[in-house]
Design an enzyme around this catalytic site. Structure first.
Site, PDB file in Angstrom:
ATOM      1  N   ASN A 147       0.836  -1.203   0.000  1.00 23.33           N
ATOM      2  CA  ASN A 147       0.000   0.000   0.000  1.00 23.33           C
ATOM      3  C   ASN A 147       0.868   1.249   0.000  1.00 23.33           C
ATOM      4  O   ASN A 147       2.030   1.197   0.415  1.00 23.33           O
ATOM      5  CB  ASN A 147      -0.913  -0.001   1.232  1.00 23.33           C
ATOM      6  N   CYS A 169      -5.460  -7.334  -3.433  1.00 17.63           N
ATOM      7  CA  CYS A 169      -5.936  -7.090  -2.075  1.00 17.63           C
ATOM      8  C   CYS A 169      -7.124  -8.012  -1.828  1.00 17.63           C
ATOM      9  O   CYS A 169      -7.953  -8.210  -2.719  1.00 17.63           O
ATOM     10  CB  CYS A 169      -6.344  -5.616  -1.921  1.00 17.63           C
ATOM     11  N   HIS A 170      -7.231  -8.557  -0.624  1.00 14.24           N
ATOM     12  CA  HIS A 170      -8.298  -9.515  -0.322  1.00 14.24           C
ATOM     13  C   HIS A 170      -9.548  -8.856   0.260  1.00 14.24           C
ATOM     14  O   HIS A 170     -10.447  -9.549   0.739  1.00 14.24           O
ATOM     15  CB  HIS A 170      -7.793 -10.605   0.615  1.00 14.24           C
ATOM     16  N   HIS A 199      -9.798  -0.317  -1.513  1.00 18.23           N
ATOM     17  CA  HIS A 199     -10.195   0.141  -0.180  1.00 18.23           C
ATOM     18  C   HIS A 199     -11.387   1.093  -0.215  1.00 18.23           C
ATOM     19  O   HIS A 199     -11.871   1.512   0.841  1.00 18.23           O
ATOM     20  CB  HIS A 199      -9.025   0.780   0.592  1.00 18.23           C
TER      21      HIS A 199
END
Length: 435
Positions: A147, A169-170, A199
């Site tokens: 990130n 990203c999970h 996000h």
């Protein structure tokens, strides 16, 4: 023989998850695992974890450690990046300096002052990494976990468009997983569609047998007053689509919550949450070093859910999958900026990765994503063009920062952050900037 290079392999808590997931596939054929880290102790740890994982899974794999990045990358088919430039000390700076100005953050790794400066200190590393990839493994796929995701992918797309890169990203998977548990619908019976920014993406479709599951979620929320005391539930009720990242993350990407004591209490927002998480991660790595050296470490038995091993498996075996990934916006989301780092579905198989065009997001979702991406774009251009004014302007348009601080305070804070991070930053951005 498939060669996978782990860059930042000393991020051992995450590396062991990736190793476990990767080696769980029995049909990958021979693997060469190359561990790279600048810290010799952590590099030795990563190599030890890989040897234990290979033995446990009975895999046809070999492992070697290499402290020289270009040598480690030579001949790689896949490069997994999990570096944290500056480590825990830099994370503490990202929280402590803004806190002196009264600016609250929760995670500080994606947007806000912490996200801006994490991006700025990561870009020089990404530039060097991409340069090495182009020199010694130009066809490799760079699978980035570091990130701030949108900033890093947009920077790479701008500075090194020749490099094959996916940001992984999970968060979407676990959002859908947890929502299915909440409404008591088996995950394997569900179809979903998500897009936006990493996000801050949106669950645009969430169905079972063609029927939306949102009405079940509405009933669950209406029946539980405590559930309504979460930021992303509050966002969902007001915007109509569920955000795909935790409430802790989501609270710092909008201007409505963190500056207000009442909202922090109402929504139970854990200010400064990531500092303890970061400290715990560092402590866990330190505890793993003697365990692995003494042969006492036992790999945890957990489900395989990380995307990088799935990407590798799909590209090597031809098993088609659709995952969520961050890529440059080449007409994929119509009402977000061209070239921006956006998170969309991607089909992955033996031919590589093909992002899926989503069209326009709902206007209220796109409006928030555009503000998010304004911060991203200014931060990327600050580094690419050597523009210290863009650093300040990124902070000025950041939702949480501008909701909390005056413009004069923002500029003073920028100078203090530059001084605190010093030579971690690109040279052109290291000086104070007078009006």
């Amino acid at each position: 023989m498939t060669t996978v290079c782990f860059v930042g392999a000393g991020s051992a808590v995450f590396t062991r998850q990736l190793l476990r997931d990767l080696l769980s596939f029995a049909d990958l054929g021979p693997l060469t695992l190359v561990m790279h880290d600048h810290d010799p102790r952590r590099l030795e740890l990563a190599q030890g974890l890989a040897r234990i994982a290979i033995e446990r899974h009975g895999s046809e794999a070999t492992v070697r450690a290499d402290g020289d990045r270009r040598s480690a990358l030579t001949g790689a088919d896949f490069v997994i990046n999990a570096v944290n430039i500056g480590g825990h000390a830099a994370t503490v700076t990202d929280f402590d300096v803004p806190a002196r100005y009264g600016l609250r953050q929760t995670i500080a790794d994606t947007l806000g002052v912490g996200g801006v400066f994490r991006g700025l200190r990561t870009f020089p590393f990404l530039d060097a990494l991409a340069t090495d990839i182009r020199a010694v493994c130009p066809d490799a796929w760079l699978l980035n976990y570091t990130n701030p995701m949108a900033m890093n992918i947009q920077y790479l797309a701008t500075a090194h468009p020749q490099v094959n890169v996916l940001g992984l990203c999970h968060s979407v998977f676990w959002t859908v997983h947890d929502l299915c548990e909440l409404v008591q619908v088996p995950l394997e019976q569900v179809q979903f569609h998500s897009a936006g920014v990493n996000h801050q993406a949106w669950l645009l479709r969430w169905e079972r047998d063609g029927q939306s599951l949102y009405p079940l979620l509405d009933e669950r929320i209406a029946a539980d007053a405590e559930l309504r005391r979460r930021v992303r539930v509050d966002l969902y009720r007001r915007l109509g689509f569920y955000p795909t990242e935790t409430s802790e993350h989501s609270s710092e990407y909008v201007p409505w919550y963190l500056h207000d004591d009442t909202e922090i209490e109402r929504l139970r927002i854990p200010v400064g949450d990531y500092m303890q998480i970061s400290a715990d991660n560092a402590a866990e790595i330190e505890s793993l070093i003697p365990q692995v050296a003494a042969g006492q470490y036992v790999e945890p038995d957990e489900d395989a859910v990380e995307y990088a091993p799935q990407v590798i498996h799909s590209m090597v075996t031809g098993t088609a999958r659709t995952i969520q990934a961050t890529v440059a916006n080449t007409g994929l989301i119509g009402n977000l900026a061209a070239g921006a780092g956006v998170e969309v579905p991607c089909v992955v198989d033996q031919d590589g990765a093909r992002p899926v065009a989503v069209g326009d997001l709902p206007p209220q979702c796109a409006a928030l994503n555009r503000q998010f991406l304004s911060v991203v774009g200014l931060t990327v251009q600050a580094a690419v063009q050597g523009r210290p004014d863009h650093v300040r302007q990124a902070m000025m348009v950041d939702p949480n920062t501008c909701a909390t601080l005056s413009v004069d305070a923002i500029w003073r804070l920028a100078d203090d952050m530059v001084a605190a991070h010093g030579d971690r930053l690109p040279p052109a951005l290291r000086e104070p900037l007078a009006l």
